[in-house]
Design an enzyme around this catalytic site. Structure first.
Site, PDB file in Angstrom:
ATOM      1  N   TYR A 172       3.639   9.644   0.194  1.00  8.00           N
ATOM      2  CA  TYR A 172       4.562   9.034   1.139  1.00  8.00           C
ATOM      3  C   TYR A 172       6.014   9.352   0.802  1.00  8.00           C
ATOM      4  O   TYR A 172       6.895   9.187   1.638  1.00  8.00           O
ATOM      5  CB  TYR A 172       4.370   7.514   1.192  1.00  8.00           C
TER       6      TYR A 172
ATOM      7  N   SER B   1      -4.147   2.253   9.483  1.00  4.82           N
ATOM      8  CA  SER B   1      -3.942   2.414  10.931  1.00  4.82           C
ATOM      9  C   SER B   1      -4.730   1.368  11.725  1.00  4.82           C
ATOM     10  O   SER B   1      -5.417   1.701  12.696  1.00  4.82           O
ATOM     11  CB  SER B   1      -4.329   3.827  11.382  1.00  4.82           C
TER      12      SER B   1
ATOM     13  N   HIS C 122      -6.762   9.982  -2.745  1.00  3.75           N
ATOM     14  CA  HIS C 122      -6.237   9.922  -1.382  1.00  3.75           C
ATOM     15  C   HIS C 122      -7.147  10.628  -0.376  1.00  3.75           C
ATOM     16  O   HIS C 122      -7.405  10.102   0.715  1.00  3.75           O
ATOM     17  CB  HIS C 122      -4.826  10.530  -1.351  1.00  3.75           C
TER      18      HIS C 122
ATOM     19  N   ASN D 226     -10.970   7.910   2.659  1.00  2.00           N
ATOM     20  CA  ASN D 226     -11.359   8.978   3.580  1.00  2.00           C
ATOM     21  C   ASN D 226     -12.653   9.681   3.197  1.00  2.00           C
ATOM     22  O   ASN D 226     -12.765  10.902   3.337  1.00  2.00           O
ATOM     23  CB  ASN D 226     -10.213  10.006   3.690  1.00  2.00           C
TER      24      ASN D 226
ATOM     25  N   LYS E 168       1.590  -0.721   9.130  1.00  2.00           N
ATOM     26  CA  LYS E 168       2.892  -0.196   8.736  1.00  2.00           C
ATOM     27  C   LYS E 168       3.936  -0.651   9.742  1.00  2.00           C
ATOM     28  O   LYS E 168       3.684  -0.703  10.953  1.00  2.00           O
ATOM     29  CB  LYS E 168       2.817   1.336   8.679  1.00  2.00           C
TER      30      LYS E 168
ATOM     31  N   ASP F 103       0.836  -1.198   0.000  1.00  2.00           N
ATOM     32  CA  ASP F 103       0.000   0.000   0.000  1.00  2.00           C
ATOM     33  C   ASP F 103       0.870   1.246   0.000  1.00  2.00           C
ATOM     34  O   ASP F 103       1.446   1.624   1.021  1.00  2.00           O
ATOM     35  CB  ASP F 103      -0.929   0.005   1.216  1.00  2.00           C
TER      36      ASP F 103
ATOM     37  N   GLU G 195      11.638  -7.432  11.690  1.00  2.00           N
ATOM     38  CA  GLU G 195      11.197  -8.521  12.574  1.00  2.00           C
ATOM     39  C   GLU G 195       9.691  -8.501  12.804  1.00  2.00           C
ATOM     40  O   GLU G 195       9.094  -9.519  13.206  1.00  2.00           O
ATOM     41  CB  GLU G 195      11.934  -8.460  13.917  1.00  2.00           C
TER      42      GLU G 195
ATOM     43  N   LYS H  36      -1.905   6.131  -4.699  1.00  2.00           N
ATOM     44  CA  LYS H  36      -2.977   7.094  -4.437  1.00  2.00           C
ATOM     45  C   LYS H  36      -2.694   8.429  -5.119  1.00  2.00           C
ATOM     46  O   LYS H  36      -1.549   8.901  -5.151  1.00  2.00           O
ATOM     47  CB  LYS H  36      -3.136   7.308  -2.922  1.00  2.00           C
TER      48      LYS H  36
ATOM     49  N   LEU I 265       7.509  -7.867  10.381  1.00  2.00           N
ATOM     50  CA  LEU I 265       6.820  -8.241   9.152  1.00  2.00           C
ATOM     51  C   LEU I 265       6.151  -9.603   9.276  1.00  2.00           C
ATOM     52  O   LEU I 265       4.974  -9.771   8.959  1.00  2.00           O
ATOM     53  CB  LEU I 265       7.811  -8.262   7.980  1.00  2.00           C
TER      54      LEU I 265
END
Length: 321
Positions: free
Chosen positions: A44, A213, A106, A165, A267, A39, A272, A73, A274
């Protein structure tokens, strides 16, 4: 009958706030471990490095391109019809891909155009050197942007298009006039913000939901947008389920998201974590555990432009009631 779409892999890697220097290695390792959902976003600022990581993973034979689901996005400054295709082309060039699996609007916020040569990614300020000037908006209706997104779909540059959103009112408006239905809605979702009505509406309309999130506050504490005591991972309902299952609280929260039918894109910048985040498909929460975690809902939204834009960018920019 509602149209069918390619299923989104239920657990993806969210790339917001992943440092540029770490992004390529993190993506390559994620794909090696079994991640098939990435994603990303123009905003970003790390899509070139993400593209390097994808390229390394493909070259190493960890998977084929068609096995990956790659999302990007459209940023706020590219909402005008003539800017949508160039924005996509820039993301594709950075990601070193011929097509995207999903392209999302976005935010439902149209800002004044900033040329690539002036600044990329453009961010929220119209002119960072004049921070007092804040954000500058553009009179571009969402319908115009959506029509341009539909053109990308028709051209085969993106397999699916969607939005982030937004609420039911904006979704209803898009559905009433679209040629191509929004395939995906990406929204903030965690037990403090369950958005039950919106998720139910999407289910009824055949719109897949991706939760950003999904662990709640952790990404926002360093930004001053949440406090450490707002961690849902310390809630007794979450801790009890984790103890019963021998899992971490984070795994319980991700499983809660997947089990309610949404994809999740946690995120992490730590390799470690992941494998831990991916290992949420081999256990099940009980109905009582699901209900207890859902009952934690307090309507707490951490990512709210109506709050952070005024504090950080000197501009009042509400999008939620």
């Amino acid at each position: 009958m509602l149209p069918r779409m390619t299923p989104i892999p239920p657990v993806g890697l969210g790339l917001w706030k992943v440092p540029n220097a770490a992004a390529a290695g993190l993506v390559a390792e994620a794909v090696r471990l079994g991640y098939r959902h990435l994603d990303s976003a123009c905003d970003y600022g790390n899509e070139a490095e993400v593209g390097d990581g994808i390229g390394a993973a493909l070259a190493a034979g960890h998977c084929r391109r068609e096995d990956l689901w790659v999302t990007s996005k459209l940023w706020n400054t590219y909402h005008a019809a003539g800017h949508v295709r160039p924005a996509l082309d820039r993301s594709l060039a950075d990601l070193k891909l011929d097509y995207l699996d999903l392209y999302l609007i976005h935010f439902p916020i149209a800002q004044a155009f900033v040329p690539f040569e002036t600044r990329y990614p453009p961010g929220w300020f119209f002119d960072p050197a004049d921070s007092a000037g804040g954000m500058r908006f553009a009179p571009v209706p969402l319908a115009e942007t959506w029509r341009a997104m539909e053109d990308l779909h028709a051209a085969g540059r993106v397999k699916h298009i969607g939005v982030c959103n937004v609420g039911t009112a904006q979704l209803r408006d898009l559905l009433a006039g679209c040629r191509v239905r929004p395939a995906v809605l990406q929204i903030e979702l965690h037990p403090y913000l369950t958005q039950e009505k919106l998720v139910r509406f999407c289910r009824a309309e055949g719109i897949a939901v991706t939760a950003f999130s999904p662990l709640g506050a952790p990404s926002y504490v360093p930004l001053g947008m949440a406090t450490p005591d707002e961690s849902v991972m310390t809630e007794p309902a979450v801790a009890a389920a984790a103890t019963r299952l021998g899992k971490t609280p984070a795994q319980v929260l991700l499983r809660w998201g997947v089990q309610r039918g949404t994809a999740v894109v946690p995120k992490t910048s730590r390799a470690e974590r992941l494998a831990e985040n991916l290992a949420v498909l081999d256990f099940t929460l009980t109905e009582a555990e699901m209900a207890a975690i859902s009952a934690l809902d307090r309507g707490r939204r951490f990512n709210d432009p109506g709050v952070f834009a005024e504090a950080a960018f000197n501009t009042f920019c509400p999008i939620y009631e």
